[in-house]
Design an enzyme around this catalytic site. Structure first.
Site, PDB file in Angstrom:
ATOM      1  N   LYS A  44     -59.454 -70.264  23.605  1.00 16.66           N
ATOM      2  CA  LYS A  44     -59.428 -71.717  23.411  1.00 16.66           C
ATOM      3  C   LYS A  44     -59.161 -72.428  24.755  1.00 16.66           C
ATOM      4  O   LYS A  44     -58.792 -71.778  25.736  1.00 16.66           O
ATOM      5  CB  LYS A  44     -58.366 -72.043  22.355  1.00 16.66           C
ATOM      6  CG  LYS A  44     -58.662 -71.367  20.991  1.00 16.66           C
ATOM      7  CD  LYS A  44     -57.668 -71.782  19.920  1.00 16.66           C
ATOM      8  CE  LYS A  44     -57.951 -71.122  18.578  1.00 16.66           C
ATOM      9  NZ  LYS A  44     -57.045 -71.603  17.513  1.00 16.66           N
ATOM     10  N   TYR A  91     -64.047 -74.631  11.321  1.00 17.85           N
ATOM     11  CA  TYR A  91     -62.705 -74.820  10.753  1.00 17.85           C
ATOM     12  C   TYR A  91     -62.774 -75.553   9.408  1.00 17.85           C
ATOM     13  O   TYR A  91     -61.862 -76.321   9.074  1.00 17.85           O
ATOM     14  CB  TYR A  91     -61.808 -75.559  11.745  1.00 17.85           C
ATOM     15  CG  TYR A  91     -61.263 -74.674  12.859  1.00 17.85           C
ATOM     16  CD1 TYR A  91     -60.720 -73.413  12.585  1.00 17.85           C
ATOM     17  CD2 TYR A  91     -61.266 -75.105  14.183  1.00 17.85           C
ATOM     18  CE1 TYR A  91     -60.219 -72.608  13.592  1.00 17.85           C
ATOM     19  CE2 TYR A  91     -60.756 -74.298  15.201  1.00 17.85           C
ATOM     20  CZ  TYR A  91     -60.236 -73.054  14.893  1.00 17.85           C
ATOM     21  OH  TYR A  91     -59.724 -72.258  15.898  1.00 17.85           O
ATOM     22  N   ASN A 142     -52.875 -72.331  20.445  1.00 21.60           N
ATOM     23  CA  ASN A 142     -52.463 -70.933  20.347  1.00 21.60           C
ATOM     24  C   ASN A 142     -53.438 -69.956  21.007  1.00 21.60           C
ATOM     25  O   ASN A 142     -53.511 -68.794  20.641  1.00 21.60           O
ATOM     26  CB  ASN A 142     -52.231 -70.576  18.882  1.00 21.60           C
ATOM     27  CG  ASN A 142     -53.460 -70.868  18.029  1.00 21.60           C
ATOM     28  OD1 ASN A 142     -54.512 -71.192  18.551  1.00 21.60           O
ATOM     29  ND2 ASN A 142     -53.327 -70.736  16.726  1.00 21.60           N
ATOM     30  N   HIS A 165     -58.806 -67.452  19.093  1.00 17.91           N
ATOM     31  CA  HIS A 165     -59.314 -67.364  17.714  1.00 17.91           C
ATOM     32  C   HIS A 165     -59.892 -65.973  17.494  1.00 17.91           C
ATOM     33  O   HIS A 165     -60.519 -65.415  18.402  1.00 17.91           O
ATOM     34  CB  HIS A 165     -60.434 -68.388  17.487  1.00 17.91           C
ATOM     35  CG  HIS A 165     -61.219 -68.100  16.246  1.00 17.91           C
ATOM     36  ND1 HIS A 165     -60.787 -68.492  14.998  1.00 17.91           N
ATOM     37  CD2 HIS A 165     -62.375 -67.395  16.048  1.00 17.91           C
ATOM     38  CE1 HIS A 165     -61.662 -68.049  14.092  1.00 17.91           C
ATOM     39  NE2 HIS A 165     -62.629 -67.377  14.703  1.00 17.91           N
ATOM     40  N   GLU A 219     -69.525 -65.912  12.079  1.00 15.26           N
ATOM     41  CA  GLU A 219     -69.133 -66.560  13.337  1.00 15.26           C
ATOM     42  C   GLU A 219     -69.975 -66.066  14.515  1.00 15.26           C
ATOM     43  O   GLU A 219     -70.309 -66.848  15.410  1.00 15.26           O
ATOM     44  CB  GLU A 219     -67.632 -66.357  13.573  1.00 15.26           C
ATOM     45  CG  GLU A 219     -66.826 -67.132  12.532  1.00 15.26           C
ATOM     46  CD  GLU A 219     -65.318 -66.887  12.571  1.00 15.26           C
ATOM     47  OE1 GLU A 219     -64.823 -66.244  13.513  1.00 15.26           O
ATOM     48  OE2 GLU A 219     -64.644 -67.352  11.627  1.00 15.26           O
TER      49      GLU A 219
HETATM   50  N1  UDP Z   1     -53.503 -74.783  12.821  1.00 10.19           N
HETATM   51  C1  UDP Z   1     -52.559 -75.771  13.070  1.00 10.19           C
HETATM   52  N2  UDP Z   1     -51.504 -75.907  12.174  1.00 10.19           N
HETATM   53  C2  UDP Z   1     -51.387 -75.118  11.071  1.00 10.19           C
HETATM   54  C3  UDP Z   1     -52.359 -74.129  10.830  1.00 10.19           C
HETATM   55  C4  UDP Z   1     -53.402 -73.985  11.712  1.00 10.19           C
HETATM   56  O1  UDP Z   1     -52.655 -76.492  14.056  1.00 10.19           O
HETATM   57  O2  UDP Z   1     -50.431 -75.299  10.304  1.00 10.19           O
HETATM   58  C5  UDP Z   1     -54.626 -74.619  13.765  1.00 10.19           C
HETATM   59  C6  UDP Z   1     -54.390 -73.480  14.751  1.00 10.19           C
HETATM   60  O3  UDP Z   1     -54.982 -73.836  15.991  1.00 10.19           O
HETATM   61  C7  UDP Z   1     -55.141 -72.336  14.084  1.00 10.19           C
HETATM   62  C8  UDP Z   1     -56.344 -73.084  13.482  1.00 10.19           C
HETATM   63  O4  UDP Z   1     -55.809 -74.310  13.038  1.00 10.19           O
HETATM   64  O5  UDP Z   1     -55.507 -71.353  15.029  1.00 10.19           O
HETATM   65  C9  UDP Z   1     -57.046 -72.378  12.343  1.00 10.19           C
HETATM   66  O6  UDP Z   1     -56.116 -72.042  11.343  1.00 10.19           O
HETATM   67  P1  UDP Z   1     -56.135 -70.609  10.654  1.00 10.19           P
HETATM   68  O7  UDP Z   1     -55.272 -70.700   9.457  1.00 10.19           O
HETATM   69  O8  UDP Z   1     -57.540 -70.144  10.464  1.00 10.19           O
HETATM   70  O9  UDP Z   1     -55.371 -69.677  11.718  1.00 10.19           O
HETATM   71  P2  UDP Z   1     -55.876 -68.489  12.679  1.00 10.19           P
HETATM   72  O10 UDP Z   1     -56.975 -67.769  11.933  1.00 10.19           O
HETATM   73  O11 UDP Z   1     -56.361 -69.139  13.953  1.00 10.19           O
HETATM   74  O12 UDP Z   1     -54.681 -67.635  12.909  1.00 10.19           O
HETATM   75 MG    MG Z   2     -58.646 -68.449  10.977  1.00  8.56          MG
END
Ligand code: UDP
Ligand code: MG
Length: 133
Positions: free
Chosen positions: A9, A49, A112, A115, A126
């Site tokens: 990211k 997303y 974070n 991805h 994807e």
């Molecule tokens: N995210 C956030 N707050 C939350 C959950 C998710 O900002 O409470 C953001 C974060 O950048 C995350 C992305 O949304 O990586 C996608 O969420 P997902 O649940 O798919 O998490 P990941 O697969 O990235 O661990």
């Molecule tokens: Mg995810």
């Protein structure tokens, strides 16, 4: 051998952590089959997303994810779909364990660094979305 979709990211570029993160992926024994930088827009983020597009934090995700380039990668390796999720660490910053990429380098649930596709089905979708195949 599995393939997965991984994306560094914009904060990985801003913080100068691209090399370190790619090194961890390679050190695990996974191979970067392809990599390219992309500038994402809101349209592709709404697709990618979709599962969080109705959450209150979505506008922040769009702002963050369009703030600079991302590094899109196809990663290959034994059990690399789940393995990359382990290497990445948990989504919630307070749950991301030391030794994981997020646990060691990130300090925010939103920003974070990385991805990773969370299932074989997601990996296929994807890779098609970002590499057109
Ligand atoms: N995210 C956030 N707050 C939350 C959950 C998710 O900002 O409470 C953001 C974060 O950048 C995350 C992305 O949304 O990586 C996608 O969420 P997902 O649940 O798919 O998490 P990941 O697969 O990235 O661990
Ligand atoms: Mg995810």
């Amino acid at each position: 051998m599995e393939k997965t979709y991984i994306m560094l990211k914009p904060d990985a570029f801003k913080r100068g952590l691209v090399g370190k993160i790619v090194s961890r992926i390679e050190a695990k024994g996974y191979r970067i089959l392809e990599a390219k930088t992309l500038q994402l827009d809101e349209g592709i983020l709404k697709e990618h997303y979709a599962h969080v597009a109705d959450k209150p934090f979505f506008p922040e995700i769009v702002e963050y994810m369009t703030s600079g380039p991302v590094l899109a990668m196809i990663v290959q390796g034994n059990n690399c779909i789940d393995g990359m999720r382990m290497l990445m660490g948990a989504t919630k910053t307070e749950e991301a364990l030391a030794g994981t990429i997020r646990g060691d380098f990130a300090n925010s649930t939103g920003e974070n660094l990385i991805h990773g596709a969370d299932s074989a089905e997601a990996a296929e979708i994807e890779i098609a979305r970002f590499f057109g195949r």
